[in-house]
Design an enzyme around this catalytic site. Structure first.
Site, short mmCIF file in Angstrom:
data_model
loop_
_atom_site.label_atom_id
_atom_site.label_comp_id
_atom_site.label_asym_id
_atom_site.label_seq_id
_atom_site.Cartn_x
_atom_site.Cartn_y
_atom_site.Cartn_z
N LYS A 1 7.14 -12.45 -70.38
CA LYS A 1 7.14 -13.24 -71.62
C LYS A 1 6.55 -12.43 -72.78
O LYS A 1 7.01 -12.52 -73.92
CB LYS A 1 6.37 -14.54 -71.39
CG LYS A 1 7.10 -15.46 -70.40
CD LYS A 1 6.20 -16.56 -69.86
CE LYS A 1 6.93 -17.45 -68.86
NZ LYS A 1 6.04 -18.35 -68.11
N ASP B 1 4.78 -12.74 -64.49
CA ASP B 1 5.48 -13.76 -65.27
C ASP B 1 5.06 -13.67 -66.74
O ASP B 1 5.90 -13.65 -67.65
CB ASP B 1 5.15 -15.14 -64.67
CG ASP B 1 5.76 -16.27 -65.46
OD1 ASP B 1 6.96 -16.52 -65.32
OD2 ASP B 1 5.02 -16.91 -66.24
N GLY C 1 0.59 -28.43 -55.99
CA GLY C 1 1.93 -28.07 -56.46
C GLY C 1 1.94 -27.32 -57.79
O GLY C 1 2.99 -27.09 -58.38
N1 HSE Z 1 5.40 -20.09 -63.16
C1 HSE Z 1 5.30 -20.26 -64.58
C2 HSE Z 1 3.97 -20.89 -64.92
C3 HSE Z 1 6.38 -21.10 -65.18
O1 HSE Z 1 3.13 -21.13 -64.05
O2 HSE Z 1 3.75 -21.12 -66.09
C4 HSE Z 1 7.68 -20.36 -65.28
O3 HSE Z 1 7.58 -19.26 -66.09
#
Ligand code: HSE
Length: 442
Positions: A214, A210, A196
């Site tokens: 950021k 992602d 998970g």
């Molecule tokens: N999917 C991201 C992570 C968390 O694995 O850190 C949300 O930005």
């Protein structure tokens, strides 16, 4: 915005957009901690609507009136009497339109939407500014870790020179497992999915999207400039091999997916924002960040080195950041004030990756014969890249004709390094380029 006074005034009306893992945790905390939140804000917070896509989904929301659930997010943000809107839907649309409508209707907004901020943040900041309301987004970067407010407020009087983040827990978990278990990328990803830690479609994480969103937010904040996700050079971790990991170990390093935000040298420094796997020395503060944790390392002129560490994802940790913003924005509302908006006065341009100065670790399988080292070294010299260390390592028995050369360069423009690697691949003496990776940190 009109000032509202006293702890006994009307409750502040809060709408929640999205009720997944984070939204559910936010709704529970607003309900469970109602008394404390009221005491901290000076007014009660009243949840007046929760917009969801699937109204019939089973939700664990003790104390929350099921009648608050609606599928009509548009009508919710248009009602005109909202004080605060929390957006945790994610993605670009309909989140952008809903946030803009909320801001235009005079509500302050708290969002966790990194993709939207990195794609179109200025449109949102300008809408908030026009309405004299707040747009807060602590949860958009590194989950529970306070990093947006430290950059925007606590360090506002300092000069930030570097921000390096491990801002994606999924990839940090995978690279950490590959390091400790010696496993390959594909099997580790599959294990992370079973546990998970990784999504069924892991693209946004493993390809670095992602982290790039950021990085865009962090560089905009650190360097008072507008940096969009498309300005961020991005490489994911899908090509990282166990050879890269063992090469890193041999030179006292560890491989991490880093979001690196720096300024280039020169009279008019430009912003460099990049996300890629890199080797960092074991003594670097980021090297010990294990599992799915996040950390952001900041260097500034007066404060020196700072490190922010903690859980970067998950319902409750992300909700903590959302609630922190909610309390701050609600306090501002009670006072008839607004917090700091966007700071982009420096208007720095973004440097292309080719101009960024970095170091490379290159590992080659070469013919073990007279003059090969000289040929390889010349290839670096011809491209203006200086070598820091060169090491020859015996190869396993099945490659008896060949040897492994491990070279680490001094800092050079990234373009020169990648031209060097392209030229090495063409040399007949080079049987295989085993591993190429940037080396970061001192
Ligand atoms: N999917 C991201 C992570 C968390 O694995 O850190 C949300 O930005």
């Amino acid at each position: 915005m009109t000032a509202v006074s006293g702890p006994n005034g009307d409750a502040l009306k809060v709408a929640l957009l999205g009720c997944g893992t984070v939204g559910g945790a936010v709704a529970r905390l607003i309900t469970e901690q109602a008394e404390d939140l009221a005491a901290r804000v000076g007014r009660r917070l009243e949840l007046v609507g929760i917009a969801v896509r699937r109204p019939n989904r089973q939700r664990d929301l003790p104390g929350v009136d099921p009648a608050l659930i609606t599928t009509d997010a548009e009508a919710l943000v248009r009602r005109g009497d909202l004080d605060l809107v929390i957006e945790v839907i994610g993605g670009i649309e309909p989140a952008r339109s809903l946030i803009l409508t909320a801001l235009e209707n005079g509500a302050s907004v708290v969002t966790a939407n990194k993709a939207l901020l990195a794609e179109d943040g200025p449109t949102l900041y300008e809408a908030a500014e026009r309405s004299g309301v707040d747009l807060y987004y602590e949860a958009a970067v590194a989950g529970a870790i306070p990093i947006v407010r430290p950059l925007l407020e606590s360090l506002a009087g300092d000069e930030i020179t570097t921000v390096i983040g491990i801002v994606n827990g999924t990839t940090n978990f995978i690279l950490d497992k590959m390091t400790t278990a010696g496993s390959g990328f594909a099997e580790t990803l599959s294990e992370a999915q079973d546990l998970g830690y990784a999504e069924a479609d892991p693209t946004a994480d493993v390809e670095g999207f992602d982290a790039a969103a950021k990085a865009a937010i962090l560089s905009s904040l650190a360097f008072h400039s507008r940096v969009r996700i498309d300005d961020v050079h991005r490489e994911g971790i899908t090509e990282v091999t166990s050879s890269d990991i063992s090469s890193a170990r041999e030179m006292g390093c560890v491989v991490k997916l880093l979001a690196i935000c720096t300024l280039t040298d020169g009279e008019q420094p430009r912003v460099s924002a990049r996300v890629h796997p890199a080797m960092i020395p074991l003594h670097h503060p980021l090297a010990s960040v294990g599992g799915a944790f996040n950390a952001v390392y900041v260097e500034s002129r007066s404060a020196g080195q700072l490190m922010f560490y903690g859980p970067g994802a998950g319902g409750a940790p992300t909700a903590s950041a959302v609630l922190g913003d909610l309390v701050t924005v609600a306090r501002n509302r009670v006072r008839g004030a607004a917090g700091p908006g966007e700071s982009s006065y420096a208007e720095r341009a973004v440097a292309p990756i080719g101009e960024v100065v970095t170091r490379y670790h290159v590992s080659l399988e070469v013919t073990d014969a007279v003059g090969v080292l000289e040929t390889v070294a010349r290839c670096f010299a011809e491209n203006g890249v200086s070598l820091q260390t060169v090491r020859q390592v015996p190869l396993p028995d099945d490659a008896t004709q060949d040897a492994q050369l491990v070279l680490v360069t001094h800092a050079a423009p990234d373009a020169a390094l990648s031209t060097t690697v392209a030229a090495l691949r063409e040399l007949p003496e080079v049987a295989q380029v085993i591993s190429v990776m940037r080396v970061e940190g001192q």
